[in-house]
Design a protein around this motif. Structure first.
Motif, mmCIF file in Angstrom:
data_model
loop_
_atom_site.group_PDB
_atom_site.id
_atom_site.type_symbol
_atom_site.label_atom_id
_atom_site.label_comp_id
_atom_site.label_asym_id
_atom_site.label_seq_id
_atom_site.Cartn_x
_atom_site.Cartn_y
_atom_site.Cartn_z
ATOM 1 N N LEU A 165 -12.462 5.526 -2.497
ATOM 2 C CA LEU A 165 -11.751 6.603 -1.808
ATOM 3 C C LEU A 165 -12.605 7.868 -1.810
ATOM 4 O O LEU A 165 -13.268 8.180 -2.805
ATOM 5 C CB LEU A 165 -10.413 6.898 -2.477
ATOM 6 C CG LEU A 165 -9.393 5.766 -2.554
ATOM 7 C CD1 LEU A 165 -8.089 6.276 -3.147
ATOM 8 C CD2 LEU A 165 -9.155 5.141 -1.192
ATOM 9 N N LEU A 172 -6.082 7.543 4.800
ATOM 10 C CA LEU A 172 -4.839 7.160 4.138
ATOM 11 C C LEU A 172 -3.809 8.279 4.148
ATOM 12 O O LEU A 172 -2.614 8.024 4.324
ATOM 13 C CB LEU A 172 -5.126 6.741 2.694
ATOM 14 C CG LEU A 172 -6.069 5.550 2.505
ATOM 15 C CD1 LEU A 172 -6.256 5.272 1.016
ATOM 16 C CD2 LEU A 172 -5.537 4.322 3.223
ATOM 17 N N GLU A 215 -10.503 5.821 3.056
ATOM 18 C CA GLU A 215 -10.933 4.608 2.375
ATOM 19 C C GLU A 215 -12.122 4.018 3.111
ATOM 20 O O GLU A 215 -12.122 3.942 4.337
ATOM 21 C CB GLU A 215 -9.770 3.608 2.365
ATOM 22 C CG GLU A 215 -10.000 2.367 1.527
ATOM 23 C CD GLU A 215 -8.749 1.542 1.423
ATOM 24 O OE1 GLU A 215 -8.427 1.098 0.302
ATOM 25 O OE2 GLU A 215 -8.069 1.336 2.456
ATOM 26 N N TRP A 268 -14.182 4.742 8.625
ATOM 27 C CA TRP A 268 -13.206 4.913 7.550
ATOM 28 C C TRP A 268 -11.776 4.652 8.008
ATOM 29 O O TRP A 268 -11.473 4.618 9.200
ATOM 30 C CB TRP A 268 -13.332 6.286 6.904
ATOM 31 C CG TRP A 268 -12.875 7.479 7.721
ATOM 32 C CD1 TRP A 268 -11.870 7.547 8.647
ATOM 33 C CD2 TRP A 268 -13.394 8.825 7.651
ATOM 34 N NE1 TRP A 268 -11.724 8.809 9.146
ATOM 35 C CE2 TRP A 268 -12.638 9.618 8.557
ATOM 36 C CE3 TRP A 268 -14.399 9.425 6.907
ATOM 37 C CZ2 TRP A 268 -12.886 10.971 8.728
ATOM 38 C CZ3 TRP A 268 -14.632 10.780 7.085
ATOM 39 C CH2 TRP A 268 -13.891 11.539 7.981
ATOM 40 N N ASP A 321 -12.743 9.491 -7.815
ATOM 41 C CA ASP A 321 -12.854 9.498 -6.350
ATOM 42 C C ASP A 321 -14.066 10.313 -5.915
ATOM 43 O O ASP A 321 -14.505 11.229 -6.613
ATOM 44 C CB ASP A 321 -11.601 10.104 -5.706
ATOM 45 C CG ASP A 321 -10.380 9.214 -5.859
ATOM 46 O OD1 ASP A 321 -10.524 8.073 -6.333
ATOM 47 O OD2 ASP A 321 -9.274 9.672 -5.495
ATOM 48 N N ASP A 327 0.812 -1.217 0.000
ATOM 49 C CA ASP A 327 0.000 0.000 0.000
ATOM 50 C C ASP A 327 0.846 1.268 0.000
ATOM 51 O O ASP A 327 0.330 2.361 -0.224
ATOM 52 C CB ASP A 327 -0.898 -0.004 1.244
ATOM 53 C CG ASP A 327 -2.228 0.684 0.991
ATOM 54 O OD1 ASP A 327 -2.645 0.771 -0.176
ATOM 55 O OD2 ASP A 327 -2.837 1.128 1.973
#
Length: 286
Positions: free
Chosen positions: A99, A138, A127, A135, A83, A18
């Motif tokens: 996202l 990130l 995310e 959530w 997004d 990631d």
């Protein structure tokens, strides 16, 4: 998703699958927040006008709030058109990637209105469902142009202030802790929050009220205050700042150990005092 307060010194995200995605999103968040902050600062220099009020006559929206958020939305849509977007001043935009960009064009609008420098642009990408209790944040950035400060964080990458890593040293003892808080816009809520502060004041070093949830959270990360708490914050108020604080090593959540930060309560504290502070808040009726 991990625990509520996963240690910031865990394996860096850049060493995982990631990592590259988080790094890219973090850089984009910084770019968007910095550009938007420059725009808002320029508009403030040119003069500020109240465009509307929201929950009460003291809950103002300026023309700059709206223009800055529109600018942020355009930048996000240009860079990542699939997004979703959740902002304070505009309608939500759906997406297909899982996202969501959570943005506050000017956090600390009253400070902005009065020419006080403690306001910031907050941009985060999360995310999952765009709800703080579920959530996973990130990346995020909080930019305060009048303070010449750029905070940023990525999940597992740590937090920085103007590129300098932020890492909290443990602090114990609530009685010598400096605690920040904020108040709602509605009179009845402020009165109730004032009663909590009055009871808490005798248990801490002192209280600070700076007027921007995003910057209060970053102040915890930077060690400028030992803790911050507030009732009634919205997702865009804390999405980026909570990640900055957590990645710097702060405890971030609700009043209980297993609670995530939410509108019900947001607490960010040096890990050495988080339990003491939350117990004191519960005793005070928070």
């Amino acid at each position: 998703m991990g625990s509520v307060n996963e240690p910031a010194d865990r394996t860096p995200a850049t060493d995982t699958e990631d990592g590259p995605r988080i790094k890219e999103l973090r850089e984009l968040a910084i770019h968007i927040a910095t550009g938007a902050a420059e725009m808002a600062a320029r508009m403030r220099h040119e003069g500020v006008a109240v465009a509307a009020t929201k929950s009460s006559s003291t809950d103002v929206v300026t023309e700059a709030d709206r223009a800055t958020e529109q600018h942020i939305r355009e930048l996000i849509s240009r860079a990542r058109p699939d997004d979703a977007i959740l902002g304070e001043e505009g309608d939500s935009v759906s997406g297909t990637t899982g996202l969501t960009w959570v943005v506050d064009p000017i956090d600390g609008t009253v400070n902005y209105l009065y020419g006080i420098g403690s306001w910031a642009v907050s941009v985060a990408v999360v995310e999952g469902e765009p709800e703080p209790t579920s959530w996973r944040t990130l990346a995020g950035s909080v930019v305060a142009p009048r303070l010449s400060e750029v905070y940023s964080a990525g999940a597992g990458e740590g937090a920085t202030l103007n590129g300098r890593p932020l890492r909290l040293e443990p602090h114990s003892g609530l009685s010598d802790s400096l605690v920040a808080t904020g108040f709602g816009y509605e009179s009845a809520r402020r009165t109730a929050q004032g009663r909590v502060v009055a009871q808490l004041l005798g248990s801490v070093r002192d209280i600070r009220r700076m007027g921007s949830a995003a910057l209060d959270l970053c102040a915890v990360a930077a060690g400028r205050v030992d803790a911050y708490y507030e009732l009634g914050t919205k997702p865009w108020d804390h999405a980026a700042g909570a990640l900055v604080a957590r990645e710097a090593g702060a405890w971030v959540g609700g009043l209980k150990d297993d609670e995530r930060e939410s509108e019900r309560m947001l607490v960010a504290a040096n890990p050495g005092i988080s339990k003491q502070l939350r117990a004191a808040l519960r005793d005070a009726g928070a």
